[in-house]
Design a protein around this motif. Structure first.
Motif, PDB file in Angstrom:
ATOM      1  N   GLY A  74       0.786  -1.221   0.000  1.00  0.00           N
ATOM      2  CA  GLY A  74       0.000   0.000   0.000  1.00  0.00           C
ATOM      3  C   GLY A  74       0.818   1.270   0.000  1.00  0.00           C
ATOM      4  N   LEU A  75       2.151   1.147  -0.146  1.00  0.00           N
ATOM      5  CA  LEU A  75       3.030   2.309  -0.105  1.00  0.00           C
ATOM      6  C   LEU A  75       3.133   2.969  -1.477  1.00  0.00           C
ATOM      7  CD1 LEU A  75       5.881   0.719   2.028  1.00  0.00           C
ATOM      8  CD2 LEU A  75       4.295   2.502   2.797  1.00  0.00           C
ATOM      9  N   PRO A  76       3.297   4.294  -1.515  1.00  0.00           N
ATOM     10  CA  PRO A  76       3.439   5.002  -2.799  1.00  0.00           C
ATOM     11  C   PRO A  76       4.810   4.770  -3.416  1.00  0.00           C
ATOM     12  CG  PRO A  76       3.688   6.546  -0.978  1.00  0.00           C
ATOM     13  CD  PRO A  76       3.304   5.223  -0.369  1.00  0.00           C
ATOM     14  N   ARG A  77       4.880   4.937  -4.744  1.00  0.00           N
ATOM     15  CA  ARG A  77       6.124   4.801  -5.502  1.00  0.00           C
ATOM     16  C   ARG A  77       6.246   5.981  -6.455  1.00  0.00           C
ATOM     17  NH1 ARG A  77       8.977   1.066  -2.699  1.00  0.00           N
ATOM     18  NH2 ARG A  77       9.237  -0.944  -3.741  1.00  0.00           N
ATOM     19  N   VAL A  78       7.474   6.556  -6.570  1.00  0.00           N
ATOM     20  CA  VAL A  78       7.635   7.718  -7.453  1.00  0.00           C
ATOM     21  C   VAL A  78       8.894   7.666  -8.315  1.00  0.00           C
ATOM     22  CG1 VAL A  78       6.255   9.307  -6.062  1.00  0.00           C
ATOM     23  CG2 VAL A  78       8.693   9.041  -5.563  1.00  0.00           C
ATOM     24  N   VAL A  79       9.670   6.565  -8.260  1.00  0.00           N
ATOM     25  CA  VAL A  79      10.862   6.455  -9.108  1.00  0.00           C
ATOM     26  C   VAL A  79      10.897   5.050  -9.701  1.00  0.00           C
ATOM     27  CG1 VAL A  79      13.311   7.026  -9.302  1.00  0.00           C
ATOM     28  CG2 VAL A  79      12.004   7.948  -7.401  1.00  0.00           C
ATOM     29  N   SER A  80       9.817   4.678 -10.395  1.00  0.00           N
ATOM     30  CA  SER A  80       9.668   3.310 -10.891  1.00  0.00           C
ATOM     31  C   SER A  80       9.789   3.173 -12.403  1.00  0.00           C
ATOM     32  CB  SER A  80       8.313   2.739 -10.447  1.00  0.00           C
ATOM     33  OG  SER A  80       8.291   2.529  -9.058  1.00  0.00           O
ATOM     34  N   THR A  81       9.637   4.253 -13.141  1.00  0.00           N
ATOM     35  CA  THR A  81       9.603   4.192 -14.603  1.00  0.00           C
ATOM     36  C   THR A  81      10.460   5.303 -15.205  1.00  0.00           C
ATOM     37  OG1 THR A  81       7.713   5.684 -14.791  1.00  0.00           O
ATOM     38  CG2 THR A  81       7.222   3.321 -14.505  1.00  0.00           C
ATOM     39  N   LEU A  82      10.598   5.260 -16.520  1.00  0.00           N
ATOM     40  CA  LEU A  82      11.317   6.323 -17.223  1.00  0.00           C
ATOM     41  C   LEU A  82      10.630   7.659 -17.005  1.00  0.00           C
ATOM     42  CD1 LEU A  82      13.448   7.380 -19.184  1.00  0.00           C
ATOM     43  CD2 LEU A  82      12.008   6.608 -21.077  1.00  0.00           C
TER      44      LEU A  82
ATOM     45  N   GLY B  95      15.172  -2.813 -13.927  1.00  0.00           N
ATOM     46  CA  GLY B  95      15.043  -3.964 -14.811  1.00  0.00           C
ATOM     47  C   GLY B  95      14.097  -5.030 -14.319  1.00  0.00           C
ATOM     48  N   ALA B  96      13.758  -5.018 -13.022  1.00  0.00           N
ATOM     49  CA  ALA B  96      12.819  -6.007 -12.491  1.00  0.00           C
ATOM     50  C   ALA B  96      11.414  -5.819 -13.060  1.00  0.00           C
ATOM     51  CB  ALA B  96      12.779  -5.933 -10.965  1.00  0.00           C
ATOM     52  N   GLY B  97      11.130  -4.626 -13.545  1.00  0.00           N
ATOM     53  CA  GLY B  97       9.813  -4.351 -14.125  1.00  0.00           C
ATOM     54  C   GLY B  97       9.773  -4.673 -15.602  1.00  0.00           C
ATOM     55  N   HIS B  98       8.853  -5.539 -16.012  1.00  0.00           N
ATOM     56  CA  HIS B  98       8.771  -5.931 -17.420  1.00  0.00           C
ATOM     57  C   HIS B  98       8.430  -4.747 -18.323  1.00  0.00           C
ATOM     58  CE1 HIS B  98       4.596  -6.271 -15.872  1.00  0.00           C
ATOM     59  NE2 HIS B  98       4.260  -5.860 -17.074  1.00  0.00           N
TER      60      HIS B  98
ATOM     61  N   SER C  93      17.659  -0.344 -22.098  1.00  0.00           N
ATOM     62  CA  SER C  93      18.422   0.211 -23.224  1.00  0.00           C
ATOM     63  C   SER C  93      17.927   1.618 -23.552  1.00  0.00           C
ATOM     64  CB  SER C  93      18.283  -0.689 -24.456  1.00  0.00           C
ATOM     65  OG  SER C  93      18.739  -1.991 -24.178  1.00  0.00           O
ATOM     66  N   VAL C  94      16.620   1.774 -23.576  1.00  0.00           N
ATOM     67  CA  VAL C  94      16.016   3.086 -23.839  1.00  0.00           C
ATOM     68  C   VAL C  94      16.281   4.037 -22.683  1.00  0.00           C
ATOM     69  CG1 VAL C  94      13.830   4.312 -24.157  1.00  0.00           C
ATOM     70  CG2 VAL C  94      14.234   2.137 -25.342  1.00  0.00           C
ATOM     71  N   MET C  95      16.114   3.547 -21.465  1.00  0.00           N
ATOM     72  CA  MET C  95      16.292   4.403 -20.291  1.00  0.00           C
ATOM     73  C   MET C  95      17.724   4.924 -20.205  1.00  0.00           C
ATOM     74  SD  MET C  95      13.986   2.416 -17.428  1.00  0.00           S
ATOM     75  CE  MET C  95      13.848   3.785 -16.281  1.00  0.00           C
ATOM     76  N   ALA C  96      18.699   4.058 -20.471  1.00  0.00           N
ATOM     77  CA  ALA C  96      20.102   4.468 -20.391  1.00  0.00           C
ATOM     78  C   ALA C  96      20.400   5.585 -21.382  1.00  0.00           C
ATOM     79  CB  ALA C  96      21.009   3.276 -20.640  1.00  0.00           C
ATOM     80  N   LYS C  97      19.866   5.461 -22.600  1.00  0.00           N
ATOM     81  CA  LYS C  97      20.114   6.482 -23.620  1.00  0.00           C
ATOM     82  C   LYS C  97      19.431   7.801 -23.267  1.00  0.00           C
ATOM     83  CE  LYS C  97      20.779   3.346 -27.577  1.00  0.00           C
ATOM     84  NZ  LYS C  97      20.675   2.053 -26.871  1.00  0.00           N
TER      85      LYS C  97
ATOM     86  N   ASP D  41      17.367 -10.501 -18.673  1.00  0.00           N
ATOM     87  CA  ASP D  41      16.523  -9.838 -19.671  1.00  0.00           C
ATOM     88  C   ASP D  41      16.955  -8.404 -19.983  1.00  0.00           C
ATOM     89  OD1 ASP D  41      14.798 -12.025 -20.072  1.00  0.00           O
ATOM     90  OD2 ASP D  41      13.727 -11.562 -18.214  1.00  0.00           O
ATOM     91  N   VAL D  42      17.952  -7.892 -19.273  1.00  0.00           N
ATOM     92  CA  VAL D  42      18.457  -6.546 -19.542  1.00  0.00           C
ATOM     93  C   VAL D  42      19.626  -6.642 -20.518  1.00  0.00           C
ATOM     94  CG1 VAL D  42      19.539  -4.500 -18.536  1.00  0.00           C
ATOM     95  CG2 VAL D  42      17.743  -5.716 -17.267  1.00  0.00           C
ATOM     96  N   ASP D  43      19.599  -5.802 -21.546  1.00  0.00           N
ATOM     97  CA  ASP D  43      20.678  -5.770 -22.529  1.00  0.00           C
ATOM     98  C   ASP D  43      21.823  -4.926 -21.963  1.00  0.00           C
ATOM     99  OD1 ASP D  43      22.384  -5.514 -24.694  1.00  0.00           O
ATOM    100  OD2 ASP D  43      20.764  -5.296 -26.159  1.00  0.00           O
ATOM    101  N   ILE D  44      22.691  -5.577 -21.201  1.00  0.00           N
ATOM    102  CA  ILE D  44      23.770  -4.867 -20.523  1.00  0.00           C
ATOM    103  C   ILE D  44      24.726  -4.211 -21.519  1.00  0.00           C
ATOM    104  CG2 ILE D  44      25.782  -5.154 -19.016  1.00  0.00           C
ATOM    105  CD1 ILE D  44      23.188  -5.149 -17.477  1.00  0.00           C
ATOM    106  N   TYR D  45      24.916  -4.836 -22.673  1.00  0.00           N
ATOM    107  CA  TYR D  45      25.788  -4.240 -23.693  1.00  0.00           C
ATOM    108  C   TYR D  45      25.290  -2.841 -24.067  1.00  0.00           C
ATOM    109  CZ  TYR D  45      27.814  -3.215 -28.247  1.00  0.00           C
ATOM    110  OH  TYR D  45      28.437  -2.579 -29.300  1.00  0.00           O
ATOM    111  N   GLU D  46      24.005  -2.715 -24.378  1.00  0.00           N
ATOM    112  CA  GLU D  46      23.460  -1.425 -24.791  1.00  0.00           C
ATOM    113  C   GLU D  46      23.505  -0.412 -23.646  1.00  0.00           C
ATOM    114  OE1 GLU D  46      22.631  -0.231 -27.641  1.00  0.00           O
ATOM    115  OE2 GLU D  46      22.944  -2.067 -28.795  1.00  0.00           O
ATOM    116  N   VAL D  47      23.287  -0.883 -22.442  1.00  0.00           N
ATOM    117  CA  VAL D  47      23.324   0.010 -21.280  1.00  0.00           C
ATOM    118  C   VAL D  47      24.728   0.567 -21.088  1.00  0.00           C
ATOM    119  CG1 VAL D  47      23.134   0.124 -18.763  1.00  0.00           C
ATOM    120  CG2 VAL D  47      21.381  -1.073 -20.083  1.00  0.00           C
ATOM    121  N   LEU D  48      25.721  -0.314 -21.065  1.00  0.00           N
ATOM    122  CA  LEU D  48      27.087   0.151 -20.844  1.00  0.00           C
ATOM    123  C   LEU D  48      27.586   0.980 -22.023  1.00  0.00           C
ATOM    124  CD1 LEU D  48      29.408   0.232 -18.893  1.00  0.00           C
ATOM    125  CD2 LEU D  48      30.245  -1.931 -19.829  1.00  0.00           C
TER     126      LEU D  48
END
Length: 392
Positions: free
Chosen positions: A244-252, A277-280, A285-289, A320-327
């Motif tokens: 039941g707790l609020p969230r404010v840093v979960s998505t792009l 990355g735990a969130g489907h 890759s998009v977030m890093a860019k 499931d995270v494309d670490i190559y694109e992130v780095l």
């Protein structure tokens, strides 16, 4: 080159600075864990820890974390005093030459898992999160009012079956696992105390918590700018609502809302590939860019996840995270900063969480922070970075 760092929990950490020296890391990520939440980090205490780190041949690269007091998140009690203390801690860290601070704005829990020693096929152990198991704790052990409304019918049925199969020891282990995410509290909290803390957020939704975060940023970012300090907010872990707790840093979009609050390099993010990355629904890759100009710190680990809010931590290249694109995005951002003439172009990166393996199994490890799994991760990060730079 990225700054290769390692999280160290201070003098009480089983993994010593001498051990860390053999991993190849050059920077230490640590905190003054003995200072009470909300109190000022004095120059004297900062210098003591800095001297320990430097005597061992490292630099103190990143503070993780200067905790944000719960009163600030709720805007209750002595929250204004705690903000003033936070401002002073930033000033003192800047005065001591420590220029990056990781922090989070998650209510109550810093992280949540349902098993801290899940077995891999290779015999190593990793952290996992299963929605049905968390629901079993929430509904049947904690008995949080209204908890049944937060889960699907499928999960409700699976949680009931799971709970009924637990013996008393299993219930205790699950409770302690969830409560491990309480900063500094761990098993010392009773279920009644835990519920009482949750109740303090019953009137705070996502919108209100976001407003409190924006007001916190308005108070600290100008201070950080003046002190030459870069703030780096850590994402929610996991990146969805719990208990039941609020969230404010979960998505792009959440991250963009944070960095757009104040346009400053001092107002940045910690790119944590494991937490986001735990969130489907998150594409790292998009977030890093898109977040690259405001990435002030990075945690690299991988996860395997599904669409039902289950995930397990995995080896760097196996999830499931494309670490190559992130780095690659991090490396390209460093090159862009060099061209801009920025002295702070090097982005500190650390291996985040590692499987318990080899001699770590059975040892007293901080969850996720054993030696050999992270050493493997750091070696892989180092090799991948070299390959990316050679290909540019």
């Amino acid at each position: 080159m990225i700054e290769q760092t390692w999280r160290w929990y201070g003098p009480n950490d089983r993994i010593t600075l001498a051990d860390i020296k053999q991993t190849g890391a050059t920077g230490i990520v640590t905190a003054l864990h003995h200072v009470s939440n909300g109190e000022v980090w004095t120059v004297e205490e900062i210098q003591k820890r800095k001297a320990e780190v430097e005597t061992a041949g490292f630099v103190w690269s990143v503070v993780e974390s200067v905790p944000v007091h719960e009163d600030i998140k709720k805007q209750s009690g002595k929250w204004k005093d705690y903000i003033a203390n936070y401002q002073q801690s930033i000033k003192n860290l800047g005065q001591c030459g420590i220029e990056t601070i990781c922090y989070n704005f998650m209510p109550v829990l810093d992280w949540s898992r349902t098993n801290l020693e899940s077995s891999f096929d290779d015999g190593s152990l990793a952290l996992i999160y299963e929605q049905k198991v968390f629901a079993a704790f929430d509904i049947h052990i904690l008995k949080r009012p209204g908890a049944v409304n937060d889960y699907t019918e499928k999960i409700l049925k699976e949680a009931e079956v799971y709970y009924k199969a637990l013996d008393d020891e299993g219930k205790e282990v699950l409770t302690n696992t969830v409560i491990k995410g309480l900063p500094g509290a761990e098993e010392s909290y009773t279920l009644e105390q835990f519920q009482a803390v949750l109740n303090e957020y019953k009137d705070i939704n996502d919108e209100r918590l976001r407003k409190h975060l924006q007001e916190f940023l308005a108070a600290i970012i100008p201070v950080a700018e003046e002190a030459g300090v870069r703030m780096a907010i850590h994402p929610d872990d996991p990146p969805w609502g719990l208990l039941g707790l609020p969230r404010v840093v979960s998505t792009l979009e959440d991250a963009k809302a944070v960095i757009n609050t104040i346009n400053s390099v001092s107002n940045g993010v910690t790119l944590c590939t494991g937490s986001w990355g735990a969130g489907h629904f998150n594409d790292l890759s998009v977030m890093a860019k898109e977040l690259a100009p405001r990435i002030n710190f990075a945690h690299l680990r991988n996860v395997k996840r599904d669409n039902d809010y289950n995930f397990n931590e995995d080896y760097l290249f196996d999830g499931d995270v494309d670490i190559y694109e992130v780095l690659k995005a991090i490396v390209e951002e460093e090159e862009a900063r060099k061209k801009q003439g920025r002295k702070d172009y090097s982005i500190p990166v650390r291996p985040d969480h590692g499987n318990q393996m080899l001699g770590d199994v059975g040892q007293d490890n901080n969850p996720g922070y054993s030696l050999y799994g992270r050493m493997k991760g750091l070696a892989e990060i180092r090799g991948l970075e070299l390959g990316i730079r050679r290909s540019l």
